[in-house]
Design a protein around this motif. Structure first.
Motif, PDB file in Angstrom:
ATOM      1  N   HIS A  51       0.665  -1.124   0.005  1.00  0.00           N
ATOM      2  CA  HIS A  51      -0.078   0.023  -0.059  1.00  0.00           C
ATOM      3  C   HIS A  51       0.766   1.076   0.110  1.00  0.00           C
ATOM      4  CE1 HIS A  51      -3.636   2.315   1.011  1.00  0.00           C
ATOM      5  NE2 HIS A  51      -2.756   3.026   1.887  1.00  0.00           N
ATOM      6  N   GLU A  52       1.945   1.164   0.872  1.00  0.00           N
ATOM      7  CA  GLU A  52       2.772   2.338   0.901  1.00  0.00           C
ATOM      8  C   GLU A  52       3.572   2.607  -0.396  1.00  0.00           C
ATOM      9  OE1 GLU A  52       3.632   2.430   5.771  1.00  0.00           O
ATOM     10  OE2 GLU A  52       4.856   1.289   4.501  1.00  0.00           O
ATOM     11  N   ILE A  53       4.145   1.501  -0.890  1.00  0.00           N
ATOM     12  CA  ILE A  53       4.757   1.380  -2.196  1.00  0.00           C
ATOM     13  C   ILE A  53       3.986   2.064  -3.485  1.00  0.00           C
ATOM     14  CG2 ILE A  53       5.935   0.058  -4.057  1.00  0.00           C
ATOM     15  CD1 ILE A  53       6.917  -1.728  -1.901  1.00  0.00           C
ATOM     16  N   ILE A  54       2.713   1.630  -3.470  1.00  0.00           N
ATOM     17  CA  ILE A  54       1.647   2.136  -4.443  1.00  0.00           C
ATOM     18  C   ILE A  54       1.360   3.415  -4.236  1.00  0.00           C
ATOM     19  CG2 ILE A  54      -0.682   2.073  -5.065  1.00  0.00           C
ATOM     20  CD1 ILE A  54      -0.569  -0.838  -4.777  1.00  0.00           C
ATOM     21  N   LEU A  55       1.306   4.055  -3.049  1.00  0.00           N
ATOM     22  CA  LEU A  55       1.138   5.427  -2.784  1.00  0.00           C
ATOM     23  C   LEU A  55       2.545   6.263  -3.078  1.00  0.00           C
ATOM     24  CD1 LEU A  55      -1.037   5.659   0.580  1.00  0.00           C
ATOM     25  CD2 LEU A  55      -1.495   6.078  -1.339  1.00  0.00           C
ATOM     26  N   GLY A 118      -7.000  12.483 -10.840  1.00  0.00           N
ATOM     27  CA  GLY A 118      -7.381  11.284 -10.735  1.00  0.00           C
ATOM     28  C   GLY A 118      -6.388  10.531  -9.836  1.00  0.00           C
ATOM     29  N   ILE A 119      -5.169  11.134  -9.934  1.00  0.00           N
ATOM     30  CA  ILE A 119      -4.236  10.200  -9.258  1.00  0.00           C
ATOM     31  C   ILE A 119      -4.313  10.579  -7.604  1.00  0.00           C
ATOM     32  CG2 ILE A 119      -1.705  10.279  -8.416  1.00  0.00           C
ATOM     33  CD1 ILE A 119      -1.185  10.105 -11.778  1.00  0.00           C
ATOM     34  N   GLN A 120      -4.823  12.216  -7.623  1.00  0.00           N
ATOM     35  CA  GLN A 120      -4.918  12.459  -6.174  1.00  0.00           C
ATOM     36  C   GLN A 120      -6.127  11.894  -5.549  1.00  0.00           C
ATOM     37  OE1 GLN A 120      -3.355  14.721  -4.248  1.00  0.00           O
ATOM     38  NE2 GLN A 120      -1.705  14.756  -5.928  1.00  0.00           N
ATOM     39  N   LEU A 121      -7.329  11.814  -6.352  1.00  0.00           N
ATOM     40  CA  LEU A 121      -8.465  10.924  -5.849  1.00  0.00           C
ATOM     41  C   LEU A 121      -8.038   9.692  -5.598  1.00  0.00           C
ATOM     42  CD1 LEU A 121     -11.392  11.266  -5.373  1.00  0.00           C
ATOM     43  CD2 LEU A 121     -11.854  10.968  -7.841  1.00  0.00           C
ATOM     44  N   LEU A 122      -7.399   8.931  -6.343  1.00  0.00           N
ATOM     45  CA  LEU A 122      -7.024   7.683  -6.243  1.00  0.00           C
ATOM     46  C   LEU A 122      -6.162   7.498  -4.954  1.00  0.00           C
ATOM     47  CD1 LEU A 122      -6.795   4.623  -7.020  1.00  0.00           C
ATOM     48  CD2 LEU A 122      -5.097   5.300  -8.503  1.00  0.00           C
ATOM     49  N   ARG A 123      -5.375   8.435  -4.684  1.00  0.00           N
ATOM     50  CA  ARG A 123      -4.446   8.403  -3.383  1.00  0.00           C
ATOM     51  C   ARG A 123      -5.611   8.549  -2.017  1.00  0.00           C
ATOM     52  NH1 ARG A 123      -0.563  12.764  -3.753  1.00  0.00           N
ATOM     53  NH2 ARG A 123       0.435  11.491  -5.107  1.00  0.00           N
TER      54      ARG A 123
END
Length: 168
Positions: A51-55, A118-123
């Motif tokens: 999860h931290e790697i993806i973020l 979109g990236i901010q929303l996914l985050r």
């Protein structure tokens, strides 16, 4: 007198050049942020959760999209409003340079903003526990507004081009 006024107005486009040079300098900011985020990610790689790697990766992608957006504004804005960039014979010349008009620039800008949003929303969705329902609702609403703005800009450009073809 008329020619002098027109010459001054035409030359005034060069007042934009320092703004584009300032944007070039500003590219150092997302670069510094990218290096910092990458350093943090690499240093905590062995202890980080997936999860931290993806973020972390989303942060890197976000910063690179912001830098791409700035570069696009620099090149297309300079060429559309100040002067042509004379690198036609350079091997690394970008294909779209000199071909992006103001309408194309608007669409590319809104597409980049939608991607960043979109990236901010996914985050936010990946860290849903860190955000209130109100924050998530506003983030989603803002993203939808960006998407709808892009669709409406594209529709306006399409209708304008269609009307222009009918006139000729």
């Amino acid at each position: 007198m008329d020619r002098w006024i027109e010459s001054v107005l035409f030359a005034s486009r060069w007042l934009l050049a320092p703004l584009y040079i300032g944007l070039v300098v500003a590219l150092l900011l997302p670069l510094a942020g990218f290096v910092h985020e990458l350093w943090l990610l690499v240093n905590h790689l062995l202890t980080a959760t997936s999860h931290e790697i993806i973020l972390g990766l989303l942060s890197l992608i976000d910063l690179s999209l912001i830098a791409n957006l700035a570069l696009m504004v620099i090149f297309a804005g300079y060429e559309n409003f100040v002067s042509k960039i004379s690198v036609a014979s350079h091997a690394d010349r970008l294909e779209w340079m000199g071909e992006v008009d103001f309408g194309g620039l608007k669409l590319r800008l809104i597409a980049s903003i939608v991607a960043i949003s979109g990236i901010q929303l996914l985050r936010a969705f990946m860290s849903v526990g860190d955000y209130s329902d109100r924050d998530l609702m506003w983030s989603t609403l803002i993203h939808v507004v960006f998407v709808m703005s892009g669709v409406l800009l594209a529709l306006m450009d399409y209708l304008t081009a269609k009307a222009h073809k009918l006139e000729h």
